[in-house]
Design a protein around this motif. Structure first.
Motif, mmCIF file in Angstrom:
data_model
loop_
_atom_site.group_PDB
_atom_site.id
_atom_site.type_symbol
_atom_site.label_atom_id
_atom_site.label_comp_id
_atom_site.label_asym_id
_atom_site.label_seq_id
_atom_site.Cartn_x
_atom_site.Cartn_y
_atom_site.Cartn_z
ATOM 1 N N THR A 28 -2.616 -13.345 -10.220
ATOM 2 C CA THR A 28 -2.430 -12.126 -11.021
ATOM 3 C C THR A 28 -2.225 -10.946 -10.079
ATOM 4 O O THR A 28 -2.936 -10.801 -9.085
ATOM 5 N N SER A 29 -1.256 -10.106 -10.404
ATOM 6 C CA SER A 29 -1.017 -8.904 -9.589
ATOM 7 C C SER A 29 -1.929 -7.776 -10.072
ATOM 8 O O SER A 29 -1.943 -7.456 -11.266
ATOM 9 N N TRP A 30 -2.695 -7.230 -9.145
ATOM 10 C CA TRP A 30 -3.608 -6.116 -9.449
ATOM 11 C C TRP A 30 -3.084 -4.825 -8.831
ATOM 12 O O TRP A 30 -2.267 -4.836 -7.911
ATOM 13 N N PHE A 31 -3.638 -3.746 -9.358
ATOM 14 C CA PHE A 31 -3.278 -2.409 -8.895
ATOM 15 C C PHE A 31 -4.564 -1.603 -8.786
ATOM 16 O O PHE A 31 -5.432 -1.673 -9.656
ATOM 17 N N ALA A 32 -4.735 -0.863 -7.676
ATOM 18 C CA ALA A 32 -5.924 -0.007 -7.536
ATOM 19 C C ALA A 32 -5.492 1.345 -7.013
ATOM 20 O O ALA A 32 -4.518 1.458 -6.270
ATOM 21 N N GLU A 33 -6.222 2.381 -7.417
ATOM 22 C CA GLU A 33 -5.886 3.708 -6.887
ATOM 23 C C GLU A 33 -7.095 4.341 -6.228
ATOM 24 O O GLU A 33 -8.230 4.115 -6.620
ATOM 25 N N GLY A 34 -6.783 5.100 -5.171
ATOM 26 C CA GLY A 34 -7.836 5.751 -4.406
ATOM 27 C C GLY A 34 -7.678 7.259 -4.424
ATOM 28 O O GLY A 34 -7.214 7.821 -5.414
ATOM 29 N N ASN A 35 -8.036 7.888 -3.327
ATOM 30 C CA ASN A 35 -7.992 9.352 -3.253
ATOM 31 C C ASN A 35 -6.551 9.851 -3.093
ATOM 32 O O ASN A 35 -5.623 9.057 -2.963
ATOM 33 N N ALA A 36 -6.387 11.146 -3.058
ATOM 34 C CA ALA A 36 -5.060 11.737 -2.873
ATOM 35 C C ALA A 36 -4.561 11.461 -1.454
ATOM 36 O O ALA A 36 -5.342 11.469 -0.497
ATOM 37 N N ALA A 37 -3.264 11.233 -1.320
ATOM 38 C CA ALA A 37 -2.693 10.957 0.002
ATOM 39 C C ALA A 37 -2.955 12.110 0.963
ATOM 40 O O ALA A 37 -3.243 11.904 2.147
ATOM 41 N N GLY A 38 -2.885 13.343 0.438
ATOM 42 C CA GLY A 38 -3.100 14.518 1.288
ATOM 43 C C GLY A 38 -4.480 14.538 1.925
ATOM 44 O O GLY A 38 -4.650 15.031 3.038
ATOM 45 N N VAL A 39 -5.455 13.985 1.228
ATOM 46 C CA VAL A 39 -6.823 13.915 1.767
ATOM 47 C C VAL A 39 -6.928 12.751 2.755
ATOM 48 O O VAL A 39 -7.431 12.906 3.872
ATOM 49 N N LEU A 40 -6.438 11.588 2.351
ATOM 50 C CA LEU A 40 -6.604 10.396 3.205
ATOM 51 C C LEU A 40 -5.807 10.489 4.508
ATOM 52 O O LEU A 40 -6.257 10.032 5.555
ATOM 53 N N LYS A 41 -4.641 11.107 4.457
ATOM 54 C CA LYS A 41 -3.856 11.254 5.697
ATOM 55 C C LYS A 41 -4.648 12.038 6.734
ATOM 56 O O LYS A 41 -4.604 11.745 7.913
ATOM 57 N N PHE B 207 0.860 -1.186 0.000
ATOM 58 C CA PHE B 207 0.000 0.000 0.000
ATOM 59 C C PHE B 207 0.892 1.230 0.000
ATOM 60 O O PHE B 207 1.755 1.370 0.869
ATOM 61 N N ARG B 208 0.726 2.111 -0.971
ATOM 62 C CA ARG B 208 1.565 3.306 -1.097
ATOM 63 C C ARG B 208 0.727 4.545 -0.835
ATOM 64 O O ARG B 208 -0.180 4.880 -1.613
ATOM 65 N N LEU B 209 1.019 5.244 0.253
ATOM 66 C CA LEU B 209 0.274 6.447 0.636
ATOM 67 C C LEU B 209 0.935 7.658 -0.024
ATOM 68 O O LEU B 209 1.636 8.434 0.616
ATOM 69 N N ILE B 210 0.695 7.801 -1.320
ATOM 70 C CA ILE B 210 1.357 8.874 -2.070
ATOM 71 C C ILE B 210 0.359 9.602 -2.986
ATOM 72 O O ILE B 210 -0.757 9.158 -3.189
ATOM 73 N N ASN B 211 0.822 10.727 -3.519
ATOM 74 C CA ASN B 211 0.033 11.489 -4.485
ATOM 75 C C ASN B 211 0.493 11.147 -5.898
ATOM 76 O O ASN B 211 1.589 10.647 -6.055
ATOM 77 N N PRO B 212 -0.234 11.394 -6.945
ATOM 78 C CA PRO B 212 -1.511 12.099 -6.908
ATOM 79 C C PRO B 212 -2.656 11.273 -6.321
ATOM 80 O O PRO B 212 -3.638 11.837 -5.883
ATOM 81 N N HIS B 213 -2.498 9.940 -6.304
ATOM 82 C CA HIS B 213 -3.525 9.077 -5.712
ATOM 83 C C HIS B 213 -2.830 7.914 -5.013
ATOM 84 O O HIS B 213 -1.840 7.395 -5.529
ATOM 85 N N VAL B 214 -3.376 7.525 -3.879
ATOM 86 C CA VAL B 214 -2.769 6.385 -3.180
ATOM 87 C C VAL B 214 -2.926 5.134 -4.036
ATOM 88 O O VAL B 214 -3.842 5.040 -4.838
ATOM 89 N N ARG B 215 -1.997 4.204 -3.832
ATOM 90 C CA ARG B 215 -2.028 2.993 -4.659
ATOM 91 C C ARG B 215 -1.976 1.737 -3.817
ATOM 92 O O ARG B 215 -1.224 1.661 -2.842
#
Lengths: 285, 148
Positions: free
Chosen positions: B65-78, B44-52
Motif C-alpha cells: 500500500t502506498s502511504w503519504f505523510a506530512e511534516g513541518n513546513a519546508a522553510g523551517v526544515l531547510k 520525499f518532497r521538500l515543499i510547502n505548506p508541509h513537506v511530504r
C-alpha cells in the motif's frame, strides 16, 4: 509689533526678501530638520528578522520565547509565563507544567475576552469541515501572515515601510503619511496599513481586512468580522538585536477587549528570505 | 518481507492552540491518536505548506500500500539542515504520527526512525512537535541554571 516694525523700516526689496525668508524658507528649514531629526531617532528596523522555529539554538532566545515558538503567545500569557520562569520556586518544575499553568491563566482570560457571538461560532466549529487553502493564501489573515514561523524582512523609507514575509512570498506597504494614502474602501487579505514612529517603536494601524479564521491560544479558532482592525507594534530592543512584535486585534463582534498577540524576532544580518514554494495537496487527503 | 505494525496509543494533548490558517491538522487527522507504521521511502518532497513523504507499506498478506505523510513546513526544515536527500528512496523507516480521519493510508508525522537507530523529527510543530520542543527547552533551562 517690534517684529513687524523691523520690516516696515527696511527698504521694500530688502524687507520683502526677509519676509520671504521668514514665511517660506524657515518653515521648510525647520520641517527638513524635523524630518532629519525623526530619521536620527527612528529605530533601525532594516534587515531580516527570524522567529524561534528557524533559529531555535540561537543563544539570544529567552526561555519564554522558546515556549511560545509557534505563532507567539498572547501578551498577557507571555508575561505570566515570564513571571513563572523567573520565580525561584519554579526552578525545578518542568517547562510543560509551567506551560499548563500559563494556559489555565489564558483560558481564564479568554472568558473575559470572547463575546457570546464568538463562543457560539467556536461551538459550531467543526475542524473536519475546515478547508485547506491548498496554496491559495486568500483565506489566510494578517495574524497568521505576521506570526508564521518563517523570516520577515523590513525595509524602511522616508514615506513608507515595506515588510516582506517569506510565508506566501507576501509583501506589505505601510504608509507613513496617512493623508497621502487614505483607505480606498476595498478590503484585502492584509488590509490597508498606515504607521508612525513612537520612539523605538513602529506603530502600524491596519483597516480593510477581509474576514479570516484566527487562532486564539487555548481556544478554538474564530472568524474575524469585516469590522476587525489591527494595531501592530514593532519595538526594537535597546541593543538592537531583537524586535518585539505585538499585534492587537480589535473586533467588537468577537472580542470584549483588544486581543494582543506577542512574539519576539531576532536580527539576522546574514539571512535572506527564501522563496516560498508551495505545492497543492489536493487529492491526497 | 516487511511487517506492518500499528501501535495505537491515546493521550490527552495539551490545549495549545493548533489552528493554522492554511492548514489545520485537525481537519485531516485524528489528533488524539498515534500510530506507527514501517515502510520503504519512495519519494520525499521538500515543499510547502508541509513537506511530504511517500512510502510503501507491505501488509502481512504481501500486499503493498502506498502511504503519504506530512511534516513541518519546508522553510523551517531547510533551516534545520533538511535537504531533498534527507530521506532517500529505498530507505527503510518506522514512522509514527496522527492517522487520517478518513482511515486512509496517511499520517501527520511526529518521528521517523531509521534502521541505524537515528531518530528524525521534522514533524509539524502544531501540537505534535510541542512535547519534543518542551523537552529541548528543559535541557536548555538546566544548562542556563548550571552556567549561572
Amino acid at each position: 509689533m517690534k517684529f513687524i516694525n523691523c520690516f516696515v523700516r527696511q527698504q521694500r526689496p530688502v524687507a520683502l526678501a526677509r519676509l520671504f525668508t521668514v514665511l517660506v524658507l524657515l518653515p521648510g528649514f525647520f520641517a527638513n530638520n524635523a524630518v532629519a531629526a525623526e530619521k536620527d531617532t527612528r529605530p533601525d528596523l532594516n534587515g531580516v528578522w527570524v522567529p524561534v522555529l528557524v533559529s531555535f539554538d540561537d543563544p539570544r532566545w529567552r526561555i519564554a520565547d522558546l515556549v511560545c515558538a509557534r505563532t507567539g503567545c498572547s501578551l498577557g500569557g507571555f508575561n505570566y509565563l515570564q513571571e513563572l520562569l523567573q520565580d525561584p520556586e519554579n526552578k525545578n518544575r518542568r517547562t510543560k507544567e509551567l506551560l499548563v499553568e500559563m494556559e489555565a491563566y489564558q483560558e481564564k482570560f479568554n472568558e473575559k475576552l470572547l463575546t457570546s457571538k464568538a463562543r457560539q461560532s467556536q461551538a459550531d466549529f467543526d475542524p473536519s469541515q475546515e478547508a485547506s487553502l491548498d496554496c491559495q493564501p486568500d483565506g489566510d489573515g494578517l495574524r497568521h501572515q505576521a506570526l508564521a514561523p518563517l523570516p520577515t524582512e523590513i525595509e524602511q523609507h522616508d514615506d513608507r515601510v515595506i515588510v516582506r514575509y517569506e510565508y506566501w512570498n507576501a509583501e506589505r506597504v505601510i504608509y507613513l503619511d496617512a493623508n497621502s494614502h487614505p483607505f480606498a474602501g476595498e478590503s484585502s487579505r492584509l488590509g490597508h496599513s498606515v504607521g508612525h514612529y513612537e520612539g523605538s517603536t513602529l506603530v502600524v494601524e491596519t483597516t480593510g481586512l477581509l474576514p479570516s479564521m484566527t487562532g486564539i491560544p487555548t481556544s478554538e479558532p474564530i472568524m474575524l468580522s469585516a469590522n476587525a482592525t489591527a494595531v501592530e507594534q514593532f519595538k526594537l530592543s535597546d541593543d538592537g538585536e531583537a524586535l518585539d512584535f505585538i499585534m492587537e486585534i480589535i473586533d467588537p463582534d468577537n472580542f470584549n477587549l483588544p486581543y494582543q498577540n506577542y512574539r519576539r524576532m531576532l536580527k539576522a544580518p546574514d539571512w535572506e528570505l527564501d522563496t516560498f514554494v508551495c505545492e497543492s495537496i489536493t487529492g491526497e487527503y | 518481507m516487511l511487517k506492518r505494525n500499528i501501535y495505537t496509543l491515546v493521550f490527552t494533548l495539551c490545549a495549545m492552540s493548533s489552528v493554522q490558517g492554511h492548514h489545520n491538522p485537525a481537519s485531516h487527522y485524528v489528533i488524539d491518536k498515534m500510530v506507527t507504521v514501517e515502510g520503504i521511502v519512495t519519494q520525499f518532497r521538500l515543499i510547502n505548506p508541509h513537506v511530504r513523504l511517500y512510502f510503501d507499506v507491505t501488509g502481512e498478506n504481501g500486499e503493498v500500500t502506498s502511504w503519504f505523510a506530512e511534516g513541518n513546513a519546508a522553510g523551517v526544515l531547510k533551516r534545520k539542515g533538511w535537504t531533498t536527500d534527507s530521506l532517500k528512496p529505498g530507505t527503510h523507516i518506522k514512522i509514527s504520527g496522527y492517522p487520517a480521519r478518513d482511515g486512509g493510508p496517511k499520517l501527520d508525522w511526529k518521528l521517523i526512525e531509521l534502521d541505524d537507530g537515528t531518530v528524525m523529527r521534522g514533524g509539524n510543530t502544531v501540537g505534535i512537535e510541542q512535547d519534543l520542543l518542551l523537552d529541548d527547552i528543559d535541557k536548555r533551562r538546566q544548562l542556563e541554571d548550571e552556567e549561572s
